[in-house]
Design an enzyme around this catalytic site. Structure first.
Site, PDB file in Angstrom:
ATOM      1  NE  ARG A 172      -2.478   0.309   3.480  1.00 11.50           N
ATOM      2  CZ  ARG A 172      -4.258   0.621   3.237  1.00 11.50           C
ATOM      3  NH1 ARG A 172      -5.101   0.263   1.833  1.00 11.50           N
ATOM      4  NH2 ARG A 172      -4.443   1.855   3.200  1.00 11.50           N
ATOM      5  NE  ARG A 176       5.876   9.914  -4.207  1.00 13.11           N
ATOM      6  CZ  ARG A 176       5.283   9.925  -3.112  1.00 13.11           C
ATOM      7  NH1 ARG A 176       5.055  10.442  -2.508  1.00 13.11           N
ATOM      8  NH2 ARG A 176       4.085   9.277  -3.353  1.00 13.11           N
ATOM      9  NE  ARG A 249      -4.786  -5.738  15.670  1.00  9.19           N
ATOM     10  CZ  ARG A 249      -3.270  -6.190  16.929  1.00  9.19           C
ATOM     11  NH1 ARG A 249      -3.906  -6.963  17.402  1.00  9.19           N
ATOM     12  NH2 ARG A 249      -2.994  -5.177  17.259  1.00  9.19           N
ATOM     13  NE  ARG A 280      -2.582   6.135  12.592  1.00  9.68           N
ATOM     14  CZ  ARG A 280      -3.291   5.943  11.425  1.00  9.68           C
ATOM     15  NH1 ARG A 280      -2.255   5.812   9.803  1.00  9.68           N
ATOM     16  NH2 ARG A 280      -4.446   5.251  11.304  1.00  9.68           N
ATOM     17  CD  GLU A 306      -4.955   6.513  15.228  1.00 13.43           C
ATOM     18  OE1 GLU A 306      -4.447   5.009  14.408  1.00 13.43           O
ATOM     19  OE2 GLU A 306      -5.156   6.986  14.146  1.00 13.43           O
ATOM     20  CE1 TYR A 354      -6.351  -0.576   6.053  1.00  9.59           C
ATOM     21  CE2 TYR A 354      -4.243  -2.443   4.928  1.00  9.59           C
ATOM     22  CZ  TYR A 354      -4.515  -1.248   5.823  1.00  9.59           C
ATOM     23  OH  TYR A 354      -3.560  -0.219   6.128  1.00  9.59           O
ATOM     24  CG  ASP A 356      -7.626   3.188   0.657  1.00 11.95           C
ATOM     25  OD1 ASP A 356      -7.052   2.916   2.264  1.00 11.95           O
ATOM     26  OD2 ASP A 356      -6.103   2.733   0.135  1.00 11.95           O
TER      27      ASP A 356
HETATM   28  N1  UDP Z   1       3.150   0.852   7.844  1.00  7.18           N
HETATM   29  C1  UDP Z   1       4.983   1.409   8.415  1.00  7.18           C
HETATM   30  N2  UDP Z   1       5.480   2.323   8.796  1.00  7.18           N
HETATM   31  C2  UDP Z   1       4.793   3.329   9.047  1.00  7.18           C
HETATM   32  C3  UDP Z   1       3.289   3.615   8.446  1.00  7.18           C
HETATM   33  C4  UDP Z   1       3.344   2.675   7.823  1.00  7.18           C
HETATM   34  O1  UDP Z   1       5.114   0.261   8.562  1.00  7.18           O
HETATM   35  O2  UDP Z   1       5.152   4.363   9.539  1.00  7.18           O
HETATM   36  C5  UDP Z   1       3.133  -0.263   7.258  1.00  7.18           C
HETATM   37  C6  UDP Z   1       2.517  -1.158   8.256  1.00  7.18           C
HETATM   38  O3  UDP Z   1       2.475  -2.505   8.080  1.00  7.18           O
HETATM   39  C7  UDP Z   1       0.787  -0.817   7.966  1.00  7.18           C
HETATM   40  C8  UDP Z   1       0.807  -0.495   6.341  1.00  7.18           C
HETATM   41  O4  UDP Z   1       2.972  -0.574   6.284  1.00  7.18           O
HETATM   42  O5  UDP Z   1      -0.182  -1.185   7.839  1.00  7.18           O
HETATM   43  C9  UDP Z   1      -0.152   0.035   5.909  1.00  7.18           C
HETATM   44  O6  UDP Z   1      -0.381   1.874   6.153  1.00  7.18           O
HETATM   45  P1  UDP Z   1      -1.150   2.605   6.483  1.00  7.18           P
HETATM   46  O7  UDP Z   1      -0.665   4.887   6.821  1.00  7.18           O
HETATM   47  O8  UDP Z   1      -1.929   2.553   4.391  1.00  7.18           O
HETATM   48  O9  UDP Z   1      -2.396   2.216   7.059  1.00  7.18           O
HETATM   49  P2  UDP Z   1      -3.688   2.734   7.685  1.00  7.18           P
HETATM   50  O10 UDP Z   1      -3.680   4.691   8.167  1.00  7.18           O
HETATM   51  O11 UDP Z   1      -4.707   2.581   6.705  1.00  7.18           O
HETATM   52  O12 UDP Z   1      -3.790   2.776   9.411  1.00  7.18           O
END
Ligand code: UDP
Length: 373
Positions: A172, A176, A249, A280, A306, A354, A356
């Site tokens: 996901r 870059r 989860r 976060r 969170e 999962y 979006d």
């Molecule tokens: N992820 C990570 N570090 C970060 C942000 C994301 O390892 O700082 C990984 C983690 O495994 C997470 C996945 O990337 O479950 C997808 O992150 P995303 O931000 O898309 O999750 P969401 O915002 O849907 O909770």
């Protein structure tokens, strides 16, 4: 008896889009939800002039022009661009993984240097076709970034080791080789100026909605009221977990109002070490650039920490755990669902996906077209 054409169970995005589409084709629709508000997990509310994302940050982003035009019928969007930062043991790194991250991590300046460094780490790890999240992450960004920015965060978020998670989760995230902190590779991005709740209310305008109603408590009675029922809750809950529980989860939020104008200088800060108990911290005012709806600077702030945990029955499910075991169980529930004559499942919980937001809307529009023909 069946006075309704459609009973929609769940007033989240999937349910609201379907209800809107059905009602606009002249169908008789009722939407019910067990919560006391519409919007499902995109629900937001205003406090001290700050729009709070009650079930966690939702940043609308899409490459789908049809979906973007669709949501713009119901809301004006601001130009918010998601640029979260990672805090690893007190040091800040840019996300998603881009030239700023590589520069801070290794001091490299050019894309060529960064690619060389990652290639070295990838070779040292000796990974072929990635079989799990850990291997996928190392082959994307190398071991050091994996250890500092991915391993701990992922373990906290999913409660599982990166070796036991599917590679798809990390795919996901963009990697870059440009100096670009925009988290999403999306043509369109923003937050509804009046909040997500107002957007969903607009979708549901003119459609009867009953809140604080638990469909599953009086399933038979509700089923008899409509020609078709669209269920957007958890598919395993619908079947009373007869084949076992799907794993999810859940996220717990600790919300704090602080009498200061700026807590962390960004909407999202990810704590990527294993030790901090939260994954976060969201500072909601930055989704609207620190201003209220009238454009005035907000003097105080609201943050939410969170905490991720394993879901238990009776709690709110958030993220489906899309590993093989759960996918296999989901397939068994789907086989039951196929036999239903007047019941259809949809959305994040109904499809155990999962999702979006834009993908949910695209799916709901497609589903509407198929169902309402
Ligand atoms: N992820 C990570 N570090 C970060 C942000 C994301 O390892 O700082 C990984 C983690 O495994 C997470 C996945 O990337 O479950 C997808 O992150 P995303 O931000 O898309 O999750 P969401 O915002 O849907 O909770």
């Amino acid at each position: 008896m069946e006075e309704l054409d459609y009973l929609v169970v769940g007033a989240g995005l999937f349910g609201a889009v379907f209800a809107h589409e059905a009602a606009s084709r002249g169908k008789k629709v009722l939407v019910i939800d067990k919560r006391n508000h519409v919007g499902g997990n995109v629900y937001s509310y205003e406090k001290n002039g700050i729009m709070v994302h009650h079930y966690g940050a939702h940043i609308f982003h899409t490459n789908n022009t049809k979906v973007w035009n669709y949501v713009n019928r119901f809301a004006d969007f601001n130009r918010f661009t998601n640029s979260p930062v990672a805090n690893y043991r007190g040091k800040i790194y840019s996300l998603p993984f881009n030239m700023y991250t590589f520069n801070t991590m290794w001091g490299v300046i050019t894309p060529e240097e960064a690619e060389k460094k990652i290639e070295e780490e990838r070779r040292a790890a000796g990974i072929g076709e990635p079989k799990n999240l850990e291997e996928q992450a190392i082959s994307l960004v190398g071991r050091e970034i994996y250890e500092k920015l991915i391993k701990g965060y992922t373990k906290k978020q999913w409660g599982r080791d990166c070796k036991d998670l599917p590679a798809s989760i990390i795919r996901r995230l963009p990697v870059r080789f440009t100096y670009d902190n925009n988290y999403f590779n999306a043509l369109y991005q923003g937050i509804p100026v009046e909040g997500y709740t107002a957007m969903v209310e607009k979708m549901l305008e003119g459609i009867p909605v009953e809140l604080s109603v638990d469909f599953l408590e009086k399933k038979e009675e509700w089923m008899s009221k409509a020609k078709k029922v669209i269920f957007t809750g958890a598919i395993d809950a619908y079947y009373d977990y007869c084949l076992g529980e799907l794993e999810y989860r859940k996220v717990r939020f600790e919300v704090e109002e602080l009498p200061i104008p700026n807590f962390q200088g960004n909407a999202a800060v990810n704590y990527t070490d294993e030790e901090s108990p939260y994954t976060r911290i969201i500072e909601h005012k930055w989704f609207t650039f620190g201003k209220d709806r009238a454009g005035k600077d907000l003097p105080t702030t609201i943050i939410s920490k969170e905490y991720s945990a394993e879901w238990k029955r009776g709690e709110e499910p958030y993220y489906p755990v899309n590993d093989e075991k759960n996918q296999a169980l989901f397939a068994e529930y789907q086989a039951l669902a196929k036999k239903e004559e007047k019941l259809l499942f949809g959305g994040r919980l109904g499809e155990y996906k999962y999702y979006d937001m834009d993908a949910v809307i695209a799916a709901a529009l497609q589903f509407s077209e198929n169902t309402l023909r």
